[in-house]
Design a protein around this motif. Structure first.
Motif, short mmCIF file in Angstrom:
data_model
loop_
_atom_site.label_atom_id
_atom_site.label_comp_id
_atom_site.label_asym_id
_atom_site.label_seq_id
_atom_site.Cartn_x
_atom_site.Cartn_y
_atom_site.Cartn_z
N GLU A 83 0.56 -1.49 0.34
CA GLU A 83 -0.02 0.06 -0.15
C GLU A 83 0.52 1.61 0.17
OE1 GLU A 83 -3.79 -0.06 3.00
OE2 GLU A 83 -2.56 -1.89 3.68
N ILE A 84 1.90 1.32 0.89
CA ILE A 84 2.93 2.55 0.51
C ILE A 84 3.12 2.87 0.01
CG2 ILE A 84 4.52 3.75 2.43
CD1 ILE A 84 3.41 1.71 4.34
N CYS A 85 4.54 1.79 -0.72
CA CYS A 85 4.96 2.08 -1.97
C CYS A 85 5.43 0.36 -1.98
CB CYS A 85 6.34 3.04 -1.57
SG CYS A 85 7.61 3.33 -3.31
N PRO A 86 4.92 0.00 -3.45
CA PRO A 86 5.15 -1.82 -3.72
C PRO A 86 7.02 -1.98 -4.47
CG PRO A 86 3.03 -1.21 -4.49
CD PRO A 86 3.65 0.60 -3.87
N GLY A 87 7.23 -2.66 -3.70
CA GLY A 87 8.80 -2.86 -3.82
C GLY A 87 9.74 -2.38 -3.39
N ALA A 88 9.47 -1.59 -2.64
CA ALA A 88 10.71 -0.99 -2.24
C ALA A 88 11.07 -1.49 -0.83
CB ALA A 88 10.12 0.59 -1.45
N THR A 89 11.84 -0.81 0.56
CA THR A 89 12.80 -1.63 0.90
C THR A 89 12.35 -0.43 2.41
OG1 THR A 89 14.63 -2.95 0.01
CG2 THR A 89 14.95 -2.36 2.06
N PRO A 90 11.89 -0.60 4.05
CA PRO A 90 11.26 0.27 4.33
C PRO A 90 13.95 0.01 5.30
CG PRO A 90 11.11 -2.27 5.20
CD PRO A 90 11.75 -2.66 4.05
N LEU A 91 13.32 1.23 5.66
CA LEU A 91 14.77 1.27 6.43
C LEU A 91 13.92 3.39 7.21
CD1 LEU A 91 17.00 3.06 4.00
CD2 LEU A 91 16.94 1.16 4.58
N VAL A 92 14.41 2.91 8.87
CA VAL A 92 14.20 3.13 9.93
C VAL A 92 15.37 3.82 10.46
CG1 VAL A 92 13.68 3.41 12.53
CG2 VAL A 92 12.63 1.68 10.54
N VAL A 93 15.41 5.16 10.22
CA VAL A 93 16.54 6.15 10.55
C VAL A 93 16.72 6.86 11.66
CG1 VAL A 93 18.22 7.61 9.33
CG2 VAL A 93 16.76 6.27 8.20
N ASP A 94 17.42 6.24 12.84
CA ASP A 94 17.73 7.32 14.07
C ASP A 94 18.76 8.82 13.68
OD1 ASP A 94 18.97 8.01 16.75
OD2 ASP A 94 18.32 6.23 17.47
N VAL A 95 17.93 9.41 13.75
CA VAL A 95 18.88 11.17 12.85
C VAL A 95 20.05 10.87 14.04
CG1 VAL A 95 19.16 12.68 12.02
CG2 VAL A 95 16.83 11.29 11.66
N ARG A 96 20.42 11.32 15.40
CA ARG A 96 21.01 11.57 16.10
C ARG A 96 22.13 10.52 16.45
NH1 ARG A 96 20.49 15.39 19.44
NH2 ARG A 96 18.21 17.32 19.32
N GLN A 97 22.00 9.43 15.76
CA GLN A 97 23.18 8.87 16.12
C GLN A 97 23.41 7.48 14.87
OE1 GLN A 97 23.46 6.83 19.50
NE2 GLN A 97 22.48 9.07 19.72
N GLU A 98 22.72 9.26 13.76
CA GLU A 98 23.47 8.17 12.41
C GLU A 98 22.87 6.99 12.30
OE1 GLU A 98 26.99 10.81 11.88
OE2 GLU A 98 26.35 12.44 11.87
N LYS A 99 22.25 6.44 12.72
CA LYS A 99 22.24 4.38 12.71
C LYS A 99 21.01 4.58 11.00
CE LYS A 99 21.79 0.29 14.99
NZ LYS A 99 22.97 0.11 14.53
N ILE A 100 21.21 3.65 10.57
CA ILE A 100 20.42 3.39 9.53
C ILE A 100 20.30 1.85 9.77
CG2 ILE A 100 19.76 2.94 7.24
CD1 ILE A 100 21.32 4.81 6.57
N HIS A 101 18.54 1.64 10.30
CA HIS A 101 18.73 0.12 10.95
C HIS A 101 17.48 0.19 8.78
CE1 HIS A 101 18.43 0.81 15.07
NE2 HIS A 101 18.34 2.41 14.58
N ARG A 102 17.67 -1.75 8.92
CA ARG A 102 17.75 -2.37 8.07
C ARG A 102 16.38 -3.90 8.08
NH1 ARG A 102 20.05 -0.28 3.05
NH2 ARG A 102 21.81 1.37 3.41
N ALA A 103 15.51 -3.67 7.82
CA ALA A 103 15.17 -4.84 8.24
C ALA A 103 15.72 -6.55 7.38
CB ALA A 103 13.61 -5.29 6.87
N THR A 104 16.43 -7.16 8.27
CA THR A 104 16.49 -8.15 7.73
C THR A 104 15.95 -9.07 6.87
OG1 THR A 104 16.41 -9.28 10.60
CG2 THR A 104 18.21 -8.31 10.30
#
Length: 132
Positions: free
Chosen positions: A83-104
Motif C-alpha cells: 500500500e505504501i510503496c510497492p517493491g520498496a525496502t523499509p529503512l528506520v533512521v535514528d538521525v541523532r545516532q546517524e544509524k540506519i536500521h535495515r530489515a533483515t
C-alpha cells in the motif's frame, strides 16, 4: 533549547549522505488491531542510482532508538509495503545516532506480531483512562 535540538538534527542529517537521494511518491496504510488503528506513515521515500526504492521513517528524539522499536517500525512498514510503496525496502533512521536500521531477511521472532498487538492494546487502554 529547541534551536539547539534542530541544529543537532540538521548536523546529523547532513552527515548521512547515503540518504540524500531523489524523492519518489509514496502512500500510507492503516494497521488495524482489535482495539486500535495505527496509521503507518513514512516520512519520505527515495530511489538510489540503481533504481532501488526505499521508504524511510525517521527517529528524531534525543534518546537512541530502542532495537525493539526499530524492529516494530520495520515490521509495520514491511507488512503494508504494497500500500505504501510497492517493491520498496523499509529503512528506520535514528538521525541523532546517524544509524540506519535495515530489515533483515529473517522472519520476525516468534510472537513478535502478537507483542505489537498487545502494545497497541495497552496504548488504547491508556488513552481510555486519560480520557475518563
Amino acid at each position: 533549547a529547541r534551536h539547539r535540538h534542530y541544529d543537532a538534527l540538521a548536523r546529523h542529517w547532513l552527515a548521512m549522505r547515503k540518504l540524500h537521494l531523489p524523492l519518489i511518491p509514496y502512500g500510507q496504510a492503516l494497521w488495524q488491531t482489535p482495539r486500535l488503528g495505527v496509521r503507518i506513515r513514512p516520512d519520505f521515500a527515495v530511489v538510489d542510482p540503481k533504481g532501488k526504492l526505499f521508504v524511510v521513517k525517521l527517529w528524531l528524539k534525543d534518546r537512541p532508538l530502542a532495537k525493539d522499536a526499530a524492529h516494530a517500525m520495520q515490521r509495520l512498514l514491511t507488512l503494508h509495503m504494497a500500500e505504501i510503496c510497492p517493491g520498496a525496502t523499509p529503512l528506520v533512521v535514528d538521525v541523532r545516532q546517524e544509524k540506519i536500521h535495515r530489515a533483515t531477511r529473517r522472519a520476525p521472532k516468534r510472537g513478535f506480531d502478537e507483542w505489537m498487538e498487545i502494545e497497541a492494546g495497552s496504548m488504547a487502554d491508556m488513552w481510555i483512562r486519560f480520557a475518563a
